[in-house]
Design a protein around this motif. Structure first.
Motif, PDB file in Angstrom:
ATOM      1  N   ARG A  26      -1.011   7.105 -13.931  1.00  0.00           N
ATOM      2  CA  ARG A  26      -0.869   7.909 -14.303  1.00  0.00           C
ATOM      3  C   ARG A  26      -0.185   8.499 -15.571  1.00  0.00           C
ATOM      4  N   HIS A  47      -8.144   8.939  -4.582  1.00  0.00           N
ATOM      5  CA  HIS A  47      -7.579   9.568  -5.181  1.00  0.00           C
ATOM      6  C   HIS A  47      -8.413   9.474  -6.244  1.00  0.00           C
ATOM      7  N   VAL A 107      -4.273   1.566  -4.553  1.00  0.00           N
ATOM      8  CA  VAL A 107      -5.068   2.119  -3.573  1.00  0.00           C
ATOM      9  C   VAL A 107      -6.187   1.460  -2.888  1.00  0.00           C
ATOM     10  N   ARG A 132      -4.860   3.949  -9.526  1.00  0.00           N
ATOM     11  CA  ARG A 132      -5.361   5.208 -10.309  1.00  0.00           C
ATOM     12  C   ARG A 132      -3.625   5.120 -10.912  1.00  0.00           C
ATOM     13  N   SER A 140       1.054  -1.051   0.005  1.00  0.00           N
ATOM     14  CA  SER A 140      -0.184  -0.566  -0.477  1.00  0.00           C
ATOM     15  C   SER A 140       0.690   1.068  -0.088  1.00  0.00           C
ATOM     16  N   GLU A 141       0.728   2.193  -0.650  1.00  0.00           N
ATOM     17  CA  GLU A 141       1.058   3.355  -0.648  1.00  0.00           C
ATOM     18  C   GLU A 141       2.443   3.076  -1.866  1.00  0.00           C
ATOM     19  N   GLN A 142       2.343   2.408  -2.463  1.00  0.00           N
ATOM     20  CA  GLN A 142       3.636   2.279  -2.933  1.00  0.00           C
ATOM     21  C   GLN A 142       3.215   2.817  -4.567  1.00  0.00           C
ATOM     22  N   GLN A 143       4.621   3.665  -4.865  1.00  0.00           N
ATOM     23  CA  GLN A 143       4.531   3.897  -6.698  1.00  0.00           C
ATOM     24  C   GLN A 143       5.415   3.055  -7.148  1.00  0.00           C
ATOM     25  N   TYR A 190      -0.456   3.836  -9.516  1.00  0.00           N
ATOM     26  CA  TYR A 190      -0.582   3.740  -7.546  1.00  0.00           C
ATOM     27  C   TYR A 190      -1.778   3.131  -7.337  1.00  0.00           C
ATOM     28  N   ASN A 220      -4.935  11.297 -15.664  1.00  0.00           N
ATOM     29  CA  ASN A 220      -4.952  10.035 -14.204  1.00  0.00           C
ATOM     30  C   ASN A 220      -6.345   9.740 -15.200  1.00  0.00           C
ATOM     31  N   THR A 239       2.430   5.819 -14.539  1.00  0.00           N
ATOM     32  CA  THR A 239       2.951   5.541 -12.431  1.00  0.00           C
ATOM     33  C   THR A 239       1.840   4.927 -12.353  1.00  0.00           C
TER      34      THR A 239
END
Length: 276
Positions: free
Chosen positions: A130, A152, A115, A128, A101-104, A113, A135, A111
């Motif tokens: 990008r 997000h 969620v 999400r 979680s929260e890793q890009q 994300y 997005n 990129t």
């Protein structure tokens, strides 16, 4: 320019495409690899551009084709470690890449994300994606939208958003009581009304396109989903993602969006993939 397409969307299988002129990724592979590639070809989408597959959770309608897809195209299959552990062994990819979680996650110019969300799975995620200033969100299988999802979602220019059931159809329908309660629970699915609330209250003025997704065959209709969203139709384009065929390809640039016109394609076009 970014192209997006719902390859499949429903309890019988889910798969979503996001790509530019060089690179593409898939979110979920809930139908067979053969069907995914066939539908992409019919839409004029080049599967040779695929660089990664992201899996939201372990249910078979989201990862039925994951192992074969990763092996056939020799692309990485991303999922959480708990999703891998919770999946049927025959669906697990050979060399998964785990995220937290929260890793890009960087895939060429994209990129991604992860969620975290509320659903009855081991460690479920939406995504999400990008690309430059665009997005795209894939938000399905959500019992109740948490703050993380809302944050997000509010950044997105295009969305695949669950609109799974109509309340009246669900509660008056043929499902057994325990299943009705599961669908409507905070770890089940989003109703038409819940999806409307998210779109009405938690999107920005840059949202241009929504594909209503994961629509139930038994507890909803395309007409009911669209009717619920009708008051929002002047703010952004609203489309339906089908369980039986790929949606129209939608093209997004920094300031606009439109449906792609697919020219007549020559027959017997052969896609090039590595053998296994």
């Amino acid at each position: 320019m970014l192209e997006i397409c719902a390859i499949a969307s429903g309890s019988n299988g889910n798969c979503y495409y996001i790509g530019n002129d060089k690179t593409a990724i898939l979110v979920d592979a809930g139908i067979s690899t053969k069907q995914i590639l066939k539908r992409m070809d019919e839409c004029g989408l080049d599967a040779n551009k695929l660089r990664a597959l992201f899996i939201t959770h372990e249910h078979s309608d989201h990862m039925r084709g994951a192992r074969v897809m990763g092996k056939r195209l020799q692309i990485p299959v991303y999922m959480s470690a708990k999703t891998y552990d919770g999946a049927y062994k025959n669906l697990r990819p050979d060399n998964p890449r785990f995220f937290q979680s929260e890793q890009q996650i960087e895939v060429d110019e994209f990129t991604v994300y992860p969620v975290s969300k509320n659903h009855d799975a081991a460690d479920p995620y939406s995504f999400r994606i990008r690309y430059k200033d665009i997005n795209v969100g894939v938000f399905t299988d959500i019992g109740e939208a948490c703050d993380n999802v809302k944050e997000h979602l509010s950044l997105c220019n295009a969305l695949f958003l669950e609109s799974n059931y109509d309340d009246k159809m669900l509660w008056e329908g043929r499902y057994p009581q325990f299943l009705k309660e599961r669908v409507a629970s905070n770890v089940g699915h989003l109703s038409n009304d819940q999806a409307f609330e998210l779109l009405d209250q938690h999107t920005n003025g840059e949202l241009r396109c929504v594909f209503l997704s994961h629509i139930s065959k038994d507890n909803n209709t395309h007409e009911k989903a669209l009717q619920t969203m009708q008051p929002l139709s002047e703010r952004f384009e609203i489309n339906i993602a089908s369980r039986f065929k790929a949606s129209e390809v939608y093209q997004l640039s920094a300031n606009s969006g439109q449906k792609k016109q697919i020219p007549n394609k020559p027959q017997n076009l052969k896609l090039q993939f590595p053998e296994f």
